[in-house]
Design a protein around this motif. Structure first.
Motif, mmCIF file in Angstrom:
data_model
loop_
_atom_site.group_PDB
_atom_site.id
_atom_site.type_symbol
_atom_site.label_atom_id
_atom_site.label_comp_id
_atom_site.label_asym_id
_atom_site.label_seq_id
_atom_site.Cartn_x
_atom_site.Cartn_y
_atom_site.Cartn_z
ATOM 1 N N ALA A 104 120.459 -66.355 -52.234
ATOM 2 C CA ALA A 104 121.161 -65.031 -52.259
ATOM 3 C C ALA A 104 120.450 -64.107 -51.395
ATOM 4 O O ALA A 104 121.179 -63.312 -50.708
ATOM 5 C CB ALA A 104 121.588 -64.803 -53.773
ATOM 6 N N ARG A 105 119.204 -63.898 -51.511
ATOM 7 C CA ARG A 105 118.406 -62.727 -50.747
ATOM 8 C C ARG A 105 118.586 -63.262 -49.319
ATOM 9 O O ARG A 105 118.676 -62.002 -48.512
ATOM 10 C CB ARG A 105 117.120 -63.005 -51.317
ATOM 11 C CG ARG A 105 116.809 -62.381 -52.739
ATOM 12 C CD ARG A 105 115.462 -62.178 -52.908
ATOM 13 N NE ARG A 105 115.044 -61.959 -54.327
ATOM 14 C CZ ARG A 105 114.851 -62.870 -55.112
ATOM 15 N NH1 ARG A 105 114.628 -64.208 -54.698
ATOM 16 N NH2 ARG A 105 114.418 -62.589 -56.624
ATOM 17 N N GLU A 106 118.688 -64.445 -48.941
ATOM 18 C CA GLU A 106 119.076 -64.762 -47.567
ATOM 19 C C GLU A 106 120.485 -64.666 -47.019
ATOM 20 O O GLU A 106 120.664 -64.177 -46.177
ATOM 21 C CB GLU A 106 118.415 -66.240 -47.274
ATOM 22 C CG GLU A 106 118.530 -66.768 -45.850
ATOM 23 C CD GLU A 106 117.989 -68.166 -45.520
ATOM 24 O OE1 GLU A 106 118.157 -68.721 -44.636
ATOM 25 O OE2 GLU A 106 117.477 -68.609 -46.628
ATOM 26 N N HIS A 107 121.460 -65.041 -47.965
ATOM 27 C CA HIS A 107 122.793 -65.021 -47.481
ATOM 28 C C HIS A 107 123.850 -64.278 -47.826
ATOM 29 O O HIS A 107 124.840 -64.025 -47.480
ATOM 30 C CB HIS A 107 123.312 -66.387 -47.503
ATOM 31 C CG HIS A 107 122.371 -67.753 -46.951
ATOM 32 N ND1 HIS A 107 122.585 -67.857 -45.631
ATOM 33 C CD2 HIS A 107 121.488 -68.705 -47.514
ATOM 34 C CE1 HIS A 107 121.813 -68.941 -45.379
ATOM 35 N NE2 HIS A 107 121.121 -69.401 -46.493
ATOM 36 N N GLY A 108 123.317 -63.425 -48.857
ATOM 37 C CA GLY A 108 123.988 -62.570 -49.729
ATOM 38 C C GLY A 108 124.688 -63.115 -50.878
ATOM 39 O O GLY A 108 124.801 -62.546 -51.910
ATOM 40 N N VAL A 109 124.983 -64.241 -50.899
ATOM 41 C CA VAL A 109 125.838 -65.146 -51.958
ATOM 42 C C VAL A 109 125.142 -66.585 -51.908
ATOM 43 O O VAL A 109 124.968 -66.946 -50.634
ATOM 44 C CB VAL A 109 127.335 -65.200 -51.728
ATOM 45 C CG1 VAL A 109 127.888 -65.857 -52.851
ATOM 46 C CG2 VAL A 109 127.819 -63.742 -51.837
#
Length: 350
Positions: A104-109
């Motif tokens: 999620a930190r990388e892709h947002g979700v």
């Protein structure tokens, strides 16, 4: 059944020691113990250390593997499928939550689904870990069929718990944790163990007739919360967990208290939304905290002393218990006997 108040530190230590004696690493044993003791501290005894005997028996009979290493079987960046390899549910959930937060930190979700899984305690325990990182967190599990379709007299879907944790003030997320039945099967099993009747509307007997007998309810069916609404949500959660992971759905999930030498084989799903990055980095916590406080400050009905926002009641229970945890006296004695049989020194005052 009388209750005793035991030291939280001693209870965590004894529970962790029991799982270490079965081959879990110290870190994993501590994680399992913490999830169970936290449930007791929050007043959810059905998901607390009362589960230790079941967990230990399943390990001894081979349906839970204390040495299993959960692994990723499909990786699509923000969408991941794992196999728990029949590890304890807390072991695979810890891996899945850490991975979901990182993605999620990388892709947002991110979405991480898990097949070949086992009971993971309360869903809120895992959802809150996302909220502690500033994320909106979801945790789901499917279970063996326990509920009929509206108007039906056959179990077709589990009561499939769901938890959502939304960050607010530090250590005060807004938390929704619920099974899709009017109550959890664990509460009915506790009522049976205590020789207590259950409320009307919780369950039916095997023929679909309403019952207040815990024993008849265990042999019968749980009723969905809010009728067809709860049933529909249960079906959706079943598929969110099982279909996404290519794991068990519906009757493919085995009874938790059934043949203990056969894997439970449930499925889990975890969703993380990195809300901390929103609104110029301000996140959503201030708005969530304001809404939660508006709920607490809302006008009370006659006879109501306090209004709780979702998650407040469990925090209040945990704070009220402090460094002591209430458990059944018979359970405390049983845990001590497990320790004696395993040759470990840890005990709780029973």
């Amino acid at each position: 059944m009388s209750q005793v108040s035991v030291s939280v530190h001693a209870l965590r230590g004894l529970t962790a020691a029991l799982f270490r004696s079965q081959g879990l690493t110290a870190l994993r044993a501590a994680s399992v113990a913490d999830s169970l003791v936290c449930a007791d501290l929050e007043g959810v005894a059905s998901h607390g250390v009362a589960l230790v005997p079941l967990y230990l028996e399943r390990i001894s009979k081979g349906s839970v593997d204390p040495h299993a290493e959960p692994l990723v079987v499909e990786d699509h960046g923000g969408l991941v499928v794992m196999s728990a390899q029949n590890a304890l549910g807390q072991v695979s959930a810890a891996v899945a939550v850490e991975l979901a937060a990182a993605r999620a930190r990388e892709h947002g979700v991110s979405v991480v689904s898990v097949r070949h899984a086992f009971h993971f305690g309360t869903a809120s325990y895992w959802a809150r870990q996302f909220a502690a990182a500033g994320m909106v967190g979801f945790a789901f599990s499917n279970t063996r069929p326990l509920m009929p379709a509206p108007g039906g007299a056959e179990r077709v879907v589990g009561n499939n718990p769901m938890a959502i944790a939304i960050p607010a003030r530090v250590d005060e997320p807004l938390v929704v944790d619920m099974a899709m039945s009017a109550t959890a099967m664990g509460k009915i099993r506790l009522a049976e163990a205590n020789g207590e009747a259950i409320p009307t509307g919780w369950a039916t007997d095997a023929a679909g007739r309403a019952t207040t007998s815990a024993t008849e309810a265990i042999q019968g069916m749980l009723l969905p919360a809010a009728g067809p609404k709860g049933f529909g949500l249960a079906v959706a959660i079943d598929l969110l967990c099982g279909a996404l992971s290519d794991g068990a759905v519906g009757a493919a999930v085995r009874p938790l208290y059934g043949e203990l030498d056969k894997p439970y084989d449930c499925s889990h799903a975890f969703i993380a939304i990195d809300a901390a990055r929103l609104h110029g980095g301000a996140g959503i916590a201030p708005q969530v905290a304001g809404f939660a406080q508006a709920i607490r400050d809302s006008r009370r009905a006659p006879g109501t002393e306090r209004i709780y926002a979702p998650g407040d009641l469990e925090r209040a229970r945990r704070a009220g218990n402090g460094e002591h945890c209430p458990i059944a006296g018979e359970l405390a004695q049983r845990l001590n006997q497990f320790a004696a049989d395993a040759g470990i020194p840890e005990r709780v005052a029973a």
